[in-house]
Write an enzyme that holds these catalytic residues in place. Sequence first.
Site, PDB file in Angstrom:
ATOM      1  N   GLY A  47      12.704 -10.111   4.144  1.00 54.88           N
ATOM      2  CA  GLY A  47      11.530  -9.887   4.258  1.00 54.88           C
ATOM      3  C   GLY A  47      10.891  -8.348   3.865  1.00 54.88           C
ATOM      4  N   PRO A  48       9.795  -8.260   3.576  1.00 57.73           N
ATOM      5  CG  PRO A  48       7.578  -8.371   3.154  1.00 57.73           C
ATOM      6  CD  PRO A  48       8.637  -9.050   3.697  1.00 57.73           C
ATOM      7  N   GLY A  79       9.076  -3.785   8.167  1.00 53.71           N
ATOM      8  CA  GLY A  79       8.078  -3.838   9.278  1.00 53.71           C
ATOM      9  C   GLY A  79       7.885  -5.115   9.848  1.00 53.71           C
ATOM     10  CB  VAL A  80       8.355  -8.619   8.730  1.00 59.99           C
ATOM     11  CG1 VAL A  80       7.332  -8.508   7.747  1.00 59.99           C
ATOM     12  CG2 VAL A  80       9.643  -8.584   8.103  1.00 59.99           C
ATOM     13  N   GLY A  81       9.769  -6.989  11.475  1.00 62.96           N
ATOM     14  CA  GLY A  81      10.351  -7.618  12.611  1.00 62.96           C
ATOM     15  C   GLY A  81      11.892  -7.972  12.511  1.00 62.96           C
ATOM     16  CE  LYS A  82      14.056  -6.756   6.842  1.00 63.95           C
ATOM     17  NZ  LYS A  82      12.622  -6.090   6.821  1.00 63.95           N
ATOM     18  CB  THR A  83      15.949  -4.507  13.226  1.00 64.24           C
ATOM     19  OG1 THR A  83      16.011  -3.941  11.935  1.00 64.24           O
ATOM     20  CG2 THR A  83      16.939  -3.571  13.898  1.00 64.24           C
ATOM     21  CB  SER A 131       1.884 -16.510 -10.765  1.00 62.83           C
ATOM     22  OG  SER A 131       1.461 -15.130 -10.571  1.00 62.83           O
ATOM     23  CE  LYS A 183       1.039 -15.726  -6.236  1.00 60.84           C
ATOM     24  NZ  LYS A 183       1.647 -16.391  -7.571  1.00 60.84           N
TER      25      LYS A 183
END
Length: 771
Positions: free
Chosen positions: A353-354, A356-360, A676, A719
């Site tokens: 994911g991008p 800052g989304v909380g992966k760590t 798209s 989107k």
Amino acid sequence: MPKEIIQVPLLPLRGILVFPTMVLHLDVGRDKSVAALEKAMMDDQTIFLAAQKKVSLDEPEPNDIYKIGTLAKVNQMLKLPNGTIRVLVEGLYRGEIQRFVDSEEEFIVEIEEMEDIHGETHVEEALMRSLLSQFEQYLKLSRKVTQESLATVSDIEEPGRLADIIASHLSLKVKEKQDILEIQAVTERMKKLVQLISNEQKVLDLEKKIGQRVKTSMEKTQKEYYLREQLKAIQKELGEKEGKTGETEQLREKIKESNMPENVMKVALKEVGRYEKVPQSSAESSIIRNYLDWLLALPWTEKTKDTIDIKYAEDILNTEHYGLDKVKERILEYLAVQKLTNSLKGPILCLVGPPGVGKTSLARSIATSVNRKFVRVSLGGVRDEAEIRGHRRTYVGAMPGRIIQGMKKAETTNPVFLLDEIDKMSNDFRGDPSAAMLEVLDPEQNSNFSDHFIEEPYDLSKVLFVATANNVNTIPGPLLDRMELISLSGYTEIEKLHIAKDHLLPKQLKENGLTKSKLQIRDDALLKLIRMYTREAGVRGLERQLAKLCRKTAKIIISEEKKRVIVTDKSLEELLGKPIFRFGLMEKEDQVGAATGLAYTTVGGDILTIEVSHYPGKGKLTLTGKLGEVMQESAQAAFSYIRSRAEELQIDPDFYEKYDIHIHVPEGATPKDGPSAGITMATALVSALSGRAVKRDVGMTGEITLRGKVLPIGGLKEKSLGAHRAGLKTIIIPIDNQKDIENIPESVHEDLTFIPVGHLDEVLKHALVEE
């Protein structure tokens, strides 16, 4: 009487010099030198040998060669397997280059013989005796010249020849030998040699003294070693455990108590034996000790007891993370399987994911929920394979790789091991670290992981590996195949609002010495902060802006002595300044030649207006707005489709001969690409050419084929969020993307109407205003 000038080939010599009467072998490899040698063999087998001024030059010019050299006869020539030619030459007499005749294919020179100039007979006789005496002394000190050389030299009666032969035996630089070669006067030549031999004797004498000192030092070291061994024996008899003996005994005890595997214990005890025999002052001693310390520090059998409680794990994930329902569900499924099978030989999770989304923090929550130690290793920028596998102990400063270092830090054999930024690894001449990671992440192989420093196999099968990545496209295929991808696409505005209220704001209030009563931020202000001061998929930028608000508040409370600061939609600009970003809003009126597309960027979803204008011309199609190759191809495909269906779409069939068409996507400085925008471009083109307006509250996304079919796209959730934020009411999507509608948050789904389509005709039916 003038001396005879002869024309001969020239062979430039590198790092060597030939004196008259001297016989030696030469290896010839350069093209010009080989050509000169072949010419000499065709003529009278004579060649002129002169030294180069600089050894490094491969293709010397005439100015790079000394003028004075030796005319020699080629007695023997042999071609070697490697292409070079070995020749046996015999120096005849000195010569001086008068002129370079040719230097194209080989050097041809004109030389004049230089005869020896003799002095008084008794002076030459005295110098000969002095020279022989000095040379004899030199032979006693030098190891490079054999004693047989003295017998050869002693029989020579000609002073000039004697000087040349002795000069050829001395270990002199080419420049010094060249100086001797250039001296015609025999007495001067012998005087020069006497001086040079005297200097060489002093150097050799000094070398001999240094050698004796080194020998004495070595004898002293051997004596110390012998005394130390005696001391060990005495200590052993007395039962004392001091010095290295006591240390090795302690190491043996630790090794036996460490619960190492039997094969590792054998190696460790063998290394202790080596350590005992090596002197303390030796560099090898510290290397062995370092290795033993690592073997003792690694966890071989220690592990924490798993407490897999699905309800407890779910509570922790919900407490520490808002939203991410699909991700949490997958993690709970994973833990449930581990509990049932009581085995961790399953897929390796990779959170994608991008930033800052909380992966760590998700990985840390997994460790907390199963009661395991947590270890994090950052792989960003790792280029060296040794960073993963470690260095061999033969290298200076060798140490284990990051995997073994992480296991030492964990102190257990079953931690949750986070491999952060696994997509940021690259490779160079030192190897490919991603290839080394294949063994680490393969459940079938990692039970015998081999680290170059430890050398013995280490069991990683009990470790729960979790990887994180921003972009899977940069991860090599074989490595990606070993991991199960869990996508974290980013947060909606509503989710960000909850995260800010429940997690980020309380944290920043505490860090900045504030309380909820001192700073209150209204929901409309928070929403404006999220929309107009941050543009990201995660929440790092949002946290920075909240920290800034807290600092501003702290300053106001201290300087203006206020008890409370309430931040509203209007007062936000006073504290943070003008908005940094703007987001797309739908058109106020229905437009001809302008359609609203939906875009998916690294910071979430947004709308993209595509504008089309036409004017008299010859059918030229112009594309602007910094479009990538894929979008340019989409525009060409849409144009071709409209040409093929012009009559049915109520467009002049000859429009491509009468008009030039310009397609533009605003914000030209921003690069845009992606598969798209096909139906959006086609709709805008049809609108412009037919004069029918596009509905202002309709957004669309989908790729188009030359037959008008609408192909599926990605990022529908993001989107849809962008469309909702922009105020759109209807979204036209490919029919194959119907299954993705369920992933869209309910609050967004309620306000939007989704129209699945399979062909462009359906798109135009819903997008264009009816006539």
